[in-house]
Design a protein around this motif. Structure first.
Motif, PDB file in Angstrom:
ATOM      1  N   CYS A 174       5.231  -5.490  -7.935  1.00 23.69           N
ATOM      2  CA  CYS A 174       6.018  -5.371  -9.173  1.00 23.69           C
ATOM      3  C   CYS A 174       7.438  -5.884  -8.977  1.00 23.69           C
ATOM      4  CB  CYS A 174       6.023  -3.924  -9.663  1.00 23.69           C
ATOM      5  SG  CYS A 174       4.413  -3.372 -10.270  1.00 23.69           S
ATOM      6  N   GLU A 216       1.609  -2.005  -4.385  1.00 30.61           N
ATOM      7  CA  GLU A 216       1.878  -2.106  -5.819  1.00 30.61           C
ATOM      8  C   GLU A 216       3.370  -2.253  -6.112  1.00 30.61           C
ATOM      9  OE1 GLU A 216      -0.341   0.119  -9.203  1.00 30.61           O
ATOM     10  OE2 GLU A 216       1.407   1.329  -8.669  1.00 30.61           O
ATOM     11  N   LYS A 250       0.979  -3.491 -13.193  1.00 32.38           N
ATOM     12  CA  LYS A 250       0.067  -2.713 -12.347  1.00 32.38           C
ATOM     13  C   LYS A 250      -1.377  -3.162 -12.544  1.00 32.38           C
ATOM     14  CE  LYS A 250       2.995   1.348 -11.941  1.00 32.38           C
ATOM     15  NZ  LYS A 250       3.105   2.797 -12.132  1.00 32.38           N
TER      16      LYS A 250
END
Length: 115
Positions: A88, A84, A31
């Motif tokens: 990831c 995000e 993150k």
């Protein structure tokens, strides 16, 4: 190490990071990486923000086409950007060792009737 193209080489440090930081610590680092690459106004990684910050990843020599290919690879919702979650997921998918371990964990879970 995995070749990304031409003379760009990526060494997969993710498995050792997970081992050292644990899964929560590793996710926190992913993150942080996302925030370093994102467009601050839109809060997503755009082509422009990736190009502007590509040196942070050691990718300053990549062409526009290669950068667009990276975005397309991770863009699950088709908006041309990476949020995000997409970032990831992409980072984990690009780690052959993490993917292999995930497959083994899943197979073991199925075998143990955990699903």
């Amino acid at each position: 190490m995995a070749a990304l193209g031409r003379d760009v080489v990526f060494e997969d440090f993710f498995p050792s990071m997970v081992e050292k930081l644990g899964s929560e610590g590793f996710l926190k680092e992913l993150k942080n990486g996302f925030r370093a690459l994102m467009d601050e106004e839109r809060e997503v990684i755009t082509f422009e923000s990736l190009k502007r910050n590509s040196a942070l990843l050691g990718l300053e020599g990549m062409s526009n086409d290669e950068l667009m290919c990276m975005l397309r690879e991770g863009d699950l919702d088709g908006d041309g950007c990476l949020n995000e979650k997409e970032f990831c997921v992409l980072m984990v998918r690009l780690s052959p060792d993490l993917m292999d371990k995930s497959r083994r964990w899943l197979a073991q879970s199925v075998e143990d009737n955990m699903f």
